[in-house]
Design a protein around this motif. Structure first.
Motif, PDB file in Angstrom:
ATOM      1  N   GLY A  90       0.527  -1.182  -0.071  1.00 44.08           N
ATOM      2  CA  GLY A  90       0.013  -0.395   0.239  1.00 44.08           C
ATOM      3  C   GLY A  90       0.983   1.593   0.283  1.00 44.08           C
ATOM      4  O   GLY A  90       0.421   1.924  -0.650  1.00 44.08           O
ATOM      5  N   THR A  91       1.929   0.901   0.872  1.00 42.28           N
ATOM      6  CA  THR A  91       2.863   2.128   0.845  1.00 42.28           C
ATOM      7  C   THR A  91       3.352   2.029  -0.863  1.00 42.28           C
ATOM      8  O   THR A  91       3.817   3.596  -1.484  1.00 42.28           O
ATOM      9  CB  THR A  91       4.223   2.289   1.681  1.00 42.28           C
ATOM     10  N   ARG A  92       3.725   1.568  -1.486  1.00 40.85           N
ATOM     11  CA  ARG A  92       4.399   1.637  -2.391  1.00 40.85           C
ATOM     12  C   ARG A  92       3.117   2.064  -3.502  1.00 40.85           C
ATOM     13  O   ARG A  92       3.508   3.366  -4.345  1.00 40.85           O
ATOM     14  CB  ARG A  92       5.136   0.468  -2.827  1.00 40.85           C
ATOM     15  N   ARG A  93       2.119   1.803  -3.571  1.00 39.87           N
ATOM     16  CA  ARG A  93       0.893   2.802  -4.055  1.00 39.87           C
ATOM     17  C   ARG A  93       1.307   4.390  -3.739  1.00 39.87           C
ATOM     18  O   ARG A  93       0.665   4.683  -4.833  1.00 39.87           O
ATOM     19  CB  ARG A  93      -0.279   1.674  -4.677  1.00 39.87           C
ATOM     20  N   LEU A  94       0.709   3.888  -3.256  1.00 45.00           N
ATOM     21  CA  LEU A  94       0.609   5.828  -2.169  1.00 45.00           C
ATOM     22  C   LEU A  94       2.073   6.166  -3.137  1.00 45.00           C
ATOM     23  O   LEU A  94       1.852   7.957  -3.596  1.00 45.00           O
ATOM     24  CB  LEU A  94       0.624   6.006  -1.177  1.00 45.00           C
ATOM     25  N   LEU A  95       3.450   6.152  -2.736  1.00 39.36           N
ATOM     26  CA  LEU A  95       4.144   6.947  -3.227  1.00 39.36           C
ATOM     27  C   LEU A  95       4.745   6.751  -4.562  1.00 39.36           C
ATOM     28  O   LEU A  95       5.223   8.447  -4.762  1.00 39.36           O
ATOM     29  CB  LEU A  95       5.540   5.531  -2.588  1.00 39.36           C
ATOM     30  N   ALA A  96       3.653   6.344  -5.846  1.00 40.83           N
ATOM     31  CA  ALA A  96       3.886   6.385  -6.651  1.00 40.83           C
ATOM     32  C   ALA A  96       3.141   7.341  -7.372  1.00 40.83           C
ATOM     33  O   ALA A  96       3.507   8.174  -8.255  1.00 40.83           O
ATOM     34  CB  ALA A  96       3.557   5.082  -7.457  1.00 40.83           C
ATOM     35  N   ARG A  97       1.714   7.150  -6.592  1.00 40.39           N
ATOM     36  CA  ARG A  97       1.015   8.356  -7.019  1.00 40.39           C
ATOM     37  C   ARG A  97       1.574   9.959  -6.379  1.00 40.39           C
ATOM     38  O   ARG A  97       1.740  10.939  -6.732  1.00 40.39           O
ATOM     39  CB  ARG A  97      -0.265   8.386  -5.811  1.00 40.39           C
ATOM     40  N   LEU A  98       2.179   9.880  -5.222  1.00 39.37           N
ATOM     41  CA  LEU A  98       2.510  11.081  -5.076  1.00 39.37           C
ATOM     42  C   LEU A  98       3.622  11.681  -5.201  1.00 39.37           C
ATOM     43  O   LEU A  98       4.288  13.064  -5.957  1.00 39.37           O
ATOM     44  CB  LEU A  98       2.782  10.619  -3.282  1.00 39.37           C
ATOM     45  N   CYS A  99       4.363  10.824  -5.320  1.00 34.66           N
ATOM     46  CA  CYS A  99       5.886  11.439  -6.586  1.00 34.66           C
ATOM     47  C   CYS A  99       5.479  12.127  -7.993  1.00 34.66           C
ATOM     48  O   CYS A  99       6.493  12.615  -8.321  1.00 34.66           O
ATOM     49  CB  CYS A  99       6.553  10.235  -6.644  1.00 34.66           C
ATOM     50  N   GLU A 100       4.807  11.201  -8.200  1.00 34.78           N
ATOM     51  CA  GLU A 100       4.034  12.050 -10.108  1.00 34.78           C
ATOM     52  C   GLU A 100       3.606  13.328  -9.329  1.00 34.78           C
ATOM     53  O   GLU A 100       3.725  14.806 -10.498  1.00 34.78           O
ATOM     54  CB  GLU A 100       2.791  11.039 -10.574  1.00 34.78           C
ATOM     55  N   THR A 101       2.811  13.938  -8.662  1.00 34.01           N
ATOM     56  CA  THR A 101       2.759  15.099  -8.147  1.00 34.01           C
ATOM     57  C   THR A 101       4.118  15.892  -7.742  1.00 34.01           C
ATOM     58  O   THR A 101       4.357  16.867  -8.414  1.00 34.01           O
ATOM     59  CB  THR A 101       1.915  15.089  -6.937  1.00 34.01           C
ATOM     60  N   LEU A 102       5.081  15.617  -7.397  1.00 31.12           N
ATOM     61  CA  LEU A 102       6.745  16.263  -6.984  1.00 31.12           C
ATOM     62  C   LEU A 102       7.270  16.038  -8.086  1.00 31.12           C
ATOM     63  O   LEU A 102       7.794  17.333  -8.692  1.00 31.12           O
ATOM     64  CB  LEU A 102       7.276  15.165  -5.938  1.00 31.12           C
ATOM     65  N   GLU A 103       7.161  15.338  -9.655  1.00 33.61           N
ATOM     66  CA  GLU A 103       7.473  15.185 -10.279  1.00 33.61           C
ATOM     67  C   GLU A 103       6.962  16.404 -11.274  1.00 33.61           C
ATOM     68  O   GLU A 103       7.679  17.123 -11.658  1.00 33.61           O
ATOM     69  CB  GLU A 103       7.770  14.416 -11.453  1.00 33.61           C
ATOM     70  N   ARG A 104       5.628  16.115 -11.342  1.00 32.58           N
ATOM     71  CA  ARG A 104       5.236  17.598 -12.202  1.00 32.58           C
ATOM     72  C   ARG A 104       5.632  19.185 -11.649  1.00 32.58           C
ATOM     73  O   ARG A 104       5.354  20.112 -12.447  1.00 32.58           O
ATOM     74  CB  ARG A 104       3.780  17.238 -11.494  1.00 32.58           C
ATOM     75  N   GLN A 105       5.147  19.052 -10.081  1.00 30.82           N
ATOM     76  CA  GLN A 105       5.795  20.348  -9.050  1.00 30.82           C
ATOM     77  C   GLN A 105       7.126  20.192  -9.363  1.00 30.82           C
ATOM     78  O   GLN A 105       7.506  21.673  -8.563  1.00 30.82           O
ATOM     79  CB  GLN A 105       4.902  20.466  -8.101  1.00 30.82           C
ATOM     80  N   GLU A 106       8.070  19.827  -9.903  1.00 32.56           N
ATOM     81  CA  GLU A 106       9.186  20.055  -9.246  1.00 32.56           C
ATOM     82  C   GLU A 106       9.898  20.054  -8.156  1.00 32.56           C
ATOM     83  O   GLU A 106      10.863  21.083  -7.973  1.00 32.56           O
ATOM     84  CB  GLU A 106       9.666  21.123 -10.801  1.00 32.56           C
ATOM     85  N   THR A 107       9.234  18.968  -7.494  1.00 28.25           N
ATOM     86  CA  THR A 107       9.607  19.269  -6.235  1.00 28.25           C
ATOM     87  C   THR A 107      10.634  18.311  -5.668  1.00 28.25           C
ATOM     88  O   THR A 107       9.539  16.785  -6.593  1.00 28.25           O
ATOM     89  CB  THR A 107       8.641  20.215  -4.777  1.00 28.25           C
ATOM     90  N   GLY A 108      10.837  18.109  -4.479  1.00 27.64           N
ATOM     91  CA  GLY A 108      10.870  16.860  -4.005  1.00 27.64           C
ATOM     92  C   GLY A 108      10.604  16.400  -2.788  1.00 27.64           C
ATOM     93  O   GLY A 108      10.919  18.011  -1.776  1.00 27.64           O
ATOM     94  N   ALA A 109      10.533  15.746  -2.048  1.00 27.32           N
ATOM     95  CA  ALA A 109       9.877  15.598  -0.242  1.00 27.32           C
ATOM     96  C   ALA A 109      10.693  15.547   0.615  1.00 27.32           C
ATOM     97  O   ALA A 109      12.163  14.960   0.325  1.00 27.32           O
ATOM     98  CB  ALA A 109       9.146  14.585  -0.625  1.00 27.32           C
ATOM     99  N   ARG A 110      11.320  16.255   1.585  1.00 31.61           N
ATOM    100  CA  ARG A 110      12.360  15.898   2.740  1.00 31.61           C
ATOM    101  C   ARG A 110      11.681  15.664   3.403  1.00 31.61           C
ATOM    102  O   ARG A 110      12.659  14.785   4.629  1.00 31.61           O
ATOM    103  CB  ARG A 110      13.099  17.853   3.065  1.00 31.61           C
ATOM    104  N   ARG A 111      10.151  15.401   3.705  1.00 32.65           N
ATOM    105  CA  ARG A 111       9.993  14.449   5.836  1.00 32.65           C
ATOM    106  C   ARG A 111       8.640  15.174   4.659  1.00 32.65           C
ATOM    107  O   ARG A 111       7.486  14.725   4.208  1.00 32.65           O
ATOM    108  CB  ARG A 111       9.703  16.266   5.907  1.00 32.65           C
TER     109      ARG A 111
END
Length: 482
Positions: free
Chosen positions: A248-269
């Protein structure tokens, strides 16, 4: 919507005070009043007054330092609140909002009822609000700041005629110039021939007049909603196995990382919230050593946090949120930078930081100082980048320690000396390198004054760093080269 006491109301909502209160801001090397409450205005104080004069007028004045950044954030919260009246809401300056309520007023029973609802809700929240409603943005601003109320459709000119020319959002110099000509009200300016005014004041004054009267358009630009870095997964059946939670965490990360890539940002926390069927929840927080948006790299880092999770009778909902993000622009890939060379180091820092805290993993960085003991500093590795920094003009020893005195006379290095119970003979001396103390630091080790540093190579194989103090003659050993 104009909030004339936005800054002071923001502070007083959290910490109510009785009596005169003001926020102060340093301007032109003088501390001046930035925003006042009603009691301070009744005491004769005004914005822009120096704090010393204000205390002379009102000895009981209570003050706090102003925080314009927090005021701007609070105005952003009010902008989101104002979208309950219409979807088209933008900010107007540092203390106002502009709304286009076309087609929305009937949902509240009419325009007057909508304005009454705005006033009532603002009063219950401890905010001072003045509202103006008109056919144009300029007219609504003028009414809110000078005659709060409603201008009926088609009656904009009549509503603005008795207002001062400052209601047209003119510059102070333009207002003063118009008043010197005897043009004190909008109606008088409207009746004056335009050509002489344009020659004297330029087109800006008449442009503001045309915008208020509706002869020239003025758009309302709503601010875009900030990106939402969170995703949720609702499960049809509760889960409890760690493998299922990781999937489940893998699926959530895949969707969240797509949003981060569109905004050209990266997660720190990252914060993973697991809701159990008994309505209790467990959270797993992951702090990353560098901004990331690669799901394959982030997923294994959750392993340690999920090992000790108590699923209870099962987990029926998972939510993943990036609570801290940083800019991470896209990079051009080529044969020399086809991958991130620091990825393994960043993952290692994250794993170690999960155990002992990212702040405790530190690295040495060069510092711009000639003083040997100040030529480096230690900072957390997760928030710094290794770099060359300042390069000293001469080599520095690998080992530094507190100065240790040795026997020696004169400005030249001694040919023979004893150090740490060893008898050493100088084979080669390189120097001197004169280093002066940094006068802006009071360092007890440098109160002797100047130092002349020498690189001493001994016949016994020791390569030492010695210095001589000309003011109080003496020789000391402070470091050893590898």
């Amino acid at each position: 919507m104009w909030f004339p006491r936005l800054a002071s109301d923001r502070v007083l909502r959290v910490r109510p005070l009785e009596g005169p209160f003001a926020l102060t801001l340093m301007e032109a090397n003088s501390e001046r009043l930035y925003c006042l409450n009603r009691a301070a205005e009744k005491a004769g104080l005004s914005r822009g007054m120096s704090l010393a004069d204000a205390r002379a007028f009102c000895p009981g004045l209570m003050t706090d330092p102003a925080r314009p950044d927090r005021d701007a954030a609070f105005l952003g919260v009010l902008r989101r609140w104002a979208t309950r009246y219409c979807p088209w809401v933008g900010t107007d300056g540092r203390d106002g909002l502009i709304l286009d309520i076309s087609g929305a007023s009937h949902l509240f029973g009419g325009e007057e009822e909508m304005l009454s609802d705005m006033q009532a809700r603002a009063a219950r929240s401890g905010l001072t609000l003045r509202v103006g409603l008109a056919d144009t943005r300029g007219a609504a601003w003028a009414l809110a700041h000078h005659a709060p109320g409603l201008a009926a459709p088609g009656e904009t000119a009549a509503a603005l005629a008795p207002l001062p020319v400052a209601a047209l959002r003119l510059e102070p110099a333009e207002v003063a110039g118009l008043e010197r000509l005897g043009l004190r009200h909008v109606g008088e300016l409207e009746a004056t021939p335009r050509a002489p005014l344009t020659r004297r004041f330029g087109p800006s004054a008449l442009m503001r007049l045309d915008q208020a009267m509706g002869r020239q358009g003025e758009a309302v630009s709503p601010e875009a909603e900030p990106p939402h870095y969170a995703t949720r997964l609702t499960l049809p059946e509760p889960i409890g196995l760690q493998e299922d939670v990781m999937e489940g965490t893998r699926r959530l990360l895949a969707r969240l990382c797509e949003t981060l890539e569109r905004q050209e940002t990266g997660a720190r926390r990252l914060c993973l919230t697991l809701r159990r069927v008994d309505r209790d929840s467990r959270q797993v927080e992951l702090r990353l050593a560098a901004p990331m948006r690669d799901a394959a790299r982030i997923l294994p880092l959750f392993q340690r946090g999920l090992d000790g999770i108590d699923a209870g009778f099962g987990i029926d909902q998972m939510r993943l949120e990036a609570t801290q993000v940083e800019s991470l622009p896209a990079q051009q890939l080529g044969p020399r930078n086809g991958g991130n060379g620091n990825a393994r180091l960043e993952d290692l820092l994250t794993r170690i930081g999960t155990r002992i805290g990212l702040e405790n993993v530190q690295r040495f960085l060069p510092a711009d100082s000639h003083i040997p003991a100040r030529a480096f500093r230690t900072l957390p590795a997760a928030w710094t980048e290794p770099g060359q920094g300042w390069v000293p003009p001469r080599p520095r020893p690998l080992r530094l320690f507190a100065p240790e005195p040795i026997a020696g006379h004169g400005p030249r290095p001694p040919e023979r000396f004893r150090w740490r119970r060893m008898s050493l003979v100088t084979a080669r001396a390189t120097g001197p390198e004169r280093i002066a103390p940094e006068w802006w630091f009071d360092d007890p080790d440098w109160r002797r004054g100047l130092r002349d540093y020498w690189l001493i190579e001994t016949r016994q194989g020791r390569r030492l760093w010695l210095f001589h103090t000309p003011q109080a003659p003496g020789w000391f050993v402070e470091g050893e080269f590898a």
